[in-house]
Enzyme design. Structure first.
Site, PDB file in Angstrom:
ATOM      1  N   ASP A 253     -11.397   2.085   3.046  1.00 44.16           N
ATOM      2  CA  ASP A 253     -11.696   0.668   2.819  1.00 44.16           C
ATOM      3  C   ASP A 253     -13.172   0.437   2.492  1.00 44.16           C
ATOM      4  O   ASP A 253     -13.538  -0.614   1.976  1.00 44.16           O
ATOM      5  CB  ASP A 253     -11.364  -0.137   4.100  1.00 44.16           C
TER       6      ASP A 253
ATOM      7  N   GLN B 282      -5.151  -2.102   9.098  1.00 41.06           N
ATOM      8  CA  GLN B 282      -4.968  -3.392   8.428  1.00 41.06           C
ATOM      9  C   GLN B 282      -5.582  -4.532   9.249  1.00 41.06           C
ATOM     10  O   GLN B 282      -5.297  -4.655  10.440  1.00 41.06           O
ATOM     11  CB  GLN B 282      -3.460  -3.645   8.215  1.00 41.06           C
TER      12      GLN B 282
ATOM     13  N   LYS C 252       0.845  -1.199   0.000  1.00 42.42           N
ATOM     14  CA  LYS C 252       0.000   0.000   0.000  1.00 42.42           C
ATOM     15  C   LYS C 252       0.879   1.247   0.000  1.00 42.42           C
ATOM     16  O   LYS C 252       0.597   2.222  -0.704  1.00 42.42           O
ATOM     17  CB  LYS C 252      -0.960  -0.031   1.202  1.00 42.42           C
TER      18      LYS C 252
END
Ligand code: NAD
Length: 285
Positions: A119, A96, A52
């Site tokens: 997300d 995460q 990322k």
């Protein structure tokens, strides 16, 4: 058989974003800023978080990676998220997953401000997807829709089968396919006679998390196959998908490889969502 090259499609998305982001300092005085929080040292998470950060670099997006120790108390993580929510220099916040067991993922997802939820996991963003109101789309399902589009596959009217009903992949992608006017069958562990259903599919999306579970005999000729799985081949230990590529590819009209299919698209969509959060947060002139 056509290989749907997620690596190449995601590279072109990132190039377009990089060109767009390059205009931001002059227009808006800064570039978007994504903060990725990793708790602990889960090896897969270490790789995902690194990827990322690399994607941010490629797009000219500012990235901060916060690494917190495994034993970080839940309350301390929630406080950290609150600080990031309040920080005007931060546009996107991603924690995460998976998290250590003592931390509630649901609480963490809910704590992230929905306007910074790159997300697309916040309950209000999920509700927006299901109610067709403005929302942040989850990255992997969004990436799957973009792969189909890039491959010239219009889901409209197509018999579409999704295997897996997780909140992260199966369920939202089924909804997106439905909104694209596909006729969708959603399968799961209680589904009886899975092969008889998958053989009807014109589009098959597999997100079950079992290495090579979909074999050639489960697919009809001409099917478009999207393999979301990221598994380890039990024999070789190599990364593989939920689809047995060797037996399915010869029958498929188009198929995504693993690696190089859905995975890179997820990250490209994350970059897109970060830019979207940045643009939405700009003060209205
Ligand atoms: P999950 O374990 O949360 O959900 C799996 C789903 O598959 C469940 O709904 C279950 O009912 C269904 N399932 C499992 N075995 C089945 C079977 N034999 N028959 C029918 N249905 C079955 O997993 P997830 O988070 O949705 O992830 C699925 C896979 O996709 C994993 O391999 C994961 O690593 C991968 N993944 C990839 C990306 C990416 O960016 N490429 C993103 C997320 C997940």
């Amino acid at each position: 058989m056509k290989l749907i090259d997620g690596k190449q499609i995601s590279a072109s998305i990132k190039e377009r974003l990089a060109a767009q982001v390059a205009t931001f300092p002059e227009k808006y005085g800064r570039v978007p800023h994504l903060v990725v929080v990793r708790v602990g040292e889960d090896p897969a998470s270490v790789v995902y978080v690194r990827n990322k950060a690399r994607a941010c670099e490629a797009c000219g997006i500012r990235n901060t990676t916060l690494v917190l120790p495994e034993e970080t108390p839940e309350a301390a993580l929630l406080d950290r998220i609150k600080e990031l929510n309040a920080d005007n220099s931060v546009d996107g916040v991603l924690v995460q997953l998976p998290l250590p067991r003592h931390i509630s993922e649901a609480k963490v997802i809910e704590a992230i401000d929905r306007s910074k939820d790159v997300d697309g996991f916040h309950p209000l963003n999920v509700a927006g997807l299901w109610q067709k109101t403005p929302h942040m789309s989850p990255c992997t399902p969004k990436g799957i829709m973009k792969l189909l589009e890039a491959a010239g596959v219009d889901p409209k009217g197509k018999r579409t089968v999704v295997i897996g009903r997780s909140n992260i992949v199966g369920l939202p992608v089924a909804k997106m396919l439905l909104d694209a006017n596909a006729t969708v069958t959603l399968c799961h562990t209680r589904t009886v006679d899975l092969p008889s259903i998958t053989r009807q599919a014109e589009i098959l999306v597999v997100a079950a998390g079992h290495a090579k579970m979909v074999t050639g005999d489960m697919v009809s000729p001409g099917c478009v196959v999207i393999d979301v799985g990221m598994d380890r081949d039990p024999e070789t230990g190599k990364l593989c998908g939920d689809v047995d590529f060797d037996s399915v590819a010869p029958k498929a009209a188009a198929i995504t490889p693993v690696p190089g299919g859905v995975g890179p698209m997820t990250i490209a969509c994350l970059m897109e969502n970060t830019v979207e959060c940045f643009l939405k947060a700009l003060p209205t002139p």
